[in-house]
Design an enzyme around this catalytic site. Structure first.
Site, PDB file in Angstrom:
ATOM      1  N   CYS A 145     -27.225   0.309  36.656  1.00  4.04           N
ATOM      2  CA  CYS A 145     -25.897   0.405  37.252  1.00  4.04           C
ATOM      3  C   CYS A 145     -25.931   1.308  38.477  1.00  4.04           C
ATOM      4  O   CYS A 145     -25.820   2.537  38.357  1.00  4.04           O
ATOM      5  CB  CYS A 145     -24.895   0.938  36.220  1.00  4.04           C
ATOM      6  SG  CYS A 145     -23.246   1.160  36.907  1.00  4.04           S
ATOM      7  N   CYS A 199     -22.755   3.351  39.011  1.00  2.00           N
ATOM      8  CA  CYS A 199     -22.621   4.539  38.160  1.00  2.00           C
ATOM      9  C   CYS A 199     -23.581   5.652  38.605  1.00  2.00           C
ATOM     10  O   CYS A 199     -23.238   6.827  38.573  1.00  2.00           O
ATOM     11  CB  CYS A 199     -22.951   4.219  36.703  1.00  2.00           C
ATOM     12  SG  CYS A 199     -22.391   2.628  36.119  1.00  2.00           S
ATOM     13  N   ASP A 200     -24.790   5.295  38.996  1.00  2.00           N
ATOM     14  CA  ASP A 200     -25.853   6.299  39.088  1.00  2.00           C
ATOM     15  C   ASP A 200     -26.439   6.543  40.480  1.00  2.00           C
ATOM     16  O   ASP A 200     -27.206   7.489  40.657  1.00  2.00           O
ATOM     17  CB  ASP A 200     -27.006   5.911  38.141  1.00  2.00           C
ATOM     18  CG  ASP A 200     -26.538   5.897  36.690  1.00  2.00           C
ATOM     19  OD1 ASP A 200     -25.640   6.698  36.364  1.00  2.00           O
ATOM     20  OD2 ASP A 200     -27.046   5.093  35.905  1.00  2.00           O
TER      21      ASP A 200
END
Ligand SMILES: Cc1cc2nc3c(=O)[nH]c(=O)nc-3n(C[C@H](O)[C@H](O)[C@H](O)COP(=O)(O)OP(=O)(O)OC[C@H]3O[C@@H](n4cnc5c(N)ncnc54)[C@H](O)[C@@H]3O)c2cc1C
Length: 305
Positions: A133, A136-137
Site C-alpha cells: 500500500c 499508506c506507507d
C-alpha cells in the site's frame, strides 16, 4: 416459505458490494451489507483514481466515502461483521458470523481480493519495510531507496506514486515489457527517479531491524544481484477473499468464483461480483457493473421464489 431475516445479504463493502447495496436499497429490498473492516475495500488504499468515469481524478478514500454515503442515504444498512462460513440451499442462505447466524433469501458475495505474496519470506518484514500500500506507507520512505515489484497497472501506478517520496525507486519486473496501460508506461519511462529492472524476480530480502537488501535474479541470465533498499512494495497479483466459502459454490482453479452472465454462481440465489469473481478485468468500473447486474438478478430470483 420459512421466514427469513433478510431478502438479501451482501458480503463486502468494496465498490461492488456498495453498488449492489445502492441498487437493492432503491428497489426497497430488505437488505443487509456485512463488512469486516472499513467500507471501501481496496480503493481505500488507492492514492489516485483517474479511470473511473465522471471523476477526472479522485482519491480512493474520497470515492469510497461518496459510495458509502450514497448507499446509506438510500437506506442501506451496513454492519461491521466478518462472515465466517455459509450454509447454502436453494431456499435458505445461512450466513454464519462470530456471534450469530443470519438467514436470507439471496446472497451477493462481493468479498474482493487481496494482494498475492512473493513467497520469499517477505511476511516477516511486513510493517518493517514490506508493504502493498503505497498510499499508506510511501511517506515513511522520504529520500530513501525502495524496490517495487510487478508490471501491471497497479504496480506501475504505485511505483510512480512512490517517486514523490523516495529518492530512487527500482521497479522489478519478470518480463521484458510492462502489462500496464500505455499512458502509465509513458509516465514511468519519463520518470527520472524510476529505474525498471527487466526480466528479474525478487529471490529474498534481508535486514536487521527491517528491509536493508533486496536480492534479485535475472530469469534469462540467472545473474544474481543485491539492491540496497529500505523498502519493498509488492504488487504481483491478487488472491480471492474466499476463506469462508468452503466449496459452497464452484470456483476456478485459483479460487475465483464462477458465475453466469447474470452473476449467478453454481447455487441458485447466490451471486458473486467484482474482484472475487472469475473475470478478465478487475477494476472499479467492472466491479460496479457486475454489482448492478447481480442486484437486478437478485430481485428476479426473489420474485420467482
Ligand atoms: C493499490 C491499488 C490501486 C488500484 N487502482 C485502481 C484504479 O486506479 N482504477 C480501478 O478501476 N481500479 C483500481 N484498483 C482495483 C480496484 O480497487 C478493485 O478492482 C475494486 O476495489 C474491486 O472491488 P470489490 O468490491 O470487488 O472488492 P474489494 O475492493 O476488494 O472489497 C471487498 C470488501 O469485502 C470485505 N470482505 C472480505 N471478506 C469478508 C468477509 N469474510 N466478511 C465481510 N467482509 C469481507 C473486504 O474487507 C473489502 O472491504 C486498484 C487496486 C489496488 C490494490
Amino acid at each position: 416459505m420459512t421466514k427469513m431475516d433478510y431478502d438479501l445479504v451482501i458480503i463486502g463493502a468494496g465498490p461492488a458490494g456498495l453498488t449492489a447495496g445502492i441498487y437493492a436499497a432503491r428497489a426497497r429490498m430488505n437488505v443487509l451489507l456485512l463488512e469486516k473492516a472499513v467500507p471501501g475495500g481496496q480503493i481505500i488504499v488507492t492514492d489516485w483514481i483517474e479511470n473511473y468515469p465522471g471523476f477526472e481524478g479522485i482519491s480512493g478514500f474520497d470515492l469510497a466515502e461518496k459510495m458509502k454515503n450514497q448507499a446509506e442515504k438510500l437506506g442501506l444498512e451496513i454492519e461491521t461483521a466478518e462472515v465466517h462460513s455459509l450454509n447454502l440451499s436453494k431456499d435458505v442462505k445461512e450466513i454464519v458470523l462470530k456471534d450469530r447466524k443470519i438467514t436470507a433469501k439471496s446472497l451477493i458475495i462481493a468479498s474482493g481480493a487481496s494482494p498475492r505474496s512473493l513467497g520469499v519470506g517477505e511476511e516477516k518484514f511486513i510493517g518493517k519495510g514490506v508493504s502493498s500500500c503505497a498510499t499508506c506507507d510511501a511517506a515513511f520512505f522520504k529520500e530513501k531507496t525502495v524496490v517495487a515489484v510487478g508490471g501491471g497497472d497497479t504496480a506501475v501506478q504505485e511505483a510512480i506514486f512512490l517517486t514523490k517520496f523516495a529518492k530512487k525507486v527500482y521497479l522489478i519486473h519478470r518480463r521484458d515489457e510492462l502489462r500496464a496501460a500505455k499512458i502509465l508506461q509513458e509516465r514511468a519511462f519519463k520518470n527520472d527517479k524510476l529505474e525498471i529492472i527487466w526480466d528479474s524476480v525478487v529471490t529474498g530480502l534481508s535486514g536487521f531491524f527491517g528491509v536493508e537488501n533486496v536480492m534479485i535474479k535475472n530469469v534469462k541470465t540467472n545473474e544474481e544481484k543485491t539492491l540496497k533498499a529500505d523498502g519493498c512494495f509488492i504488487w504481483v497479483g491478487i488472491l480471492p477473499n474466499t476463506s469462508f466459502l468452503n466449496d459452497a459454490v464452484k470456483t476456478d482453479e485459483f479460487g475465483f468464483i464462477l458465475t453466469d452472465t447474470k452473476m449467478q454462481t453454481s447455487v441458485p440465489g447466490v451471486f458473486a461480483v467484482g474482484d472475487v469473481r472469475d473475470t478478465p478485468l478487475r477494476q472499479i468500473s467492472t466491479a460496479v457493473g457486475d454489482a448492478a447486474i447481480a442486484a437486478v438478478s437478485t430481485e428476479h430470483f426473489i420474485e420467482n421464489l
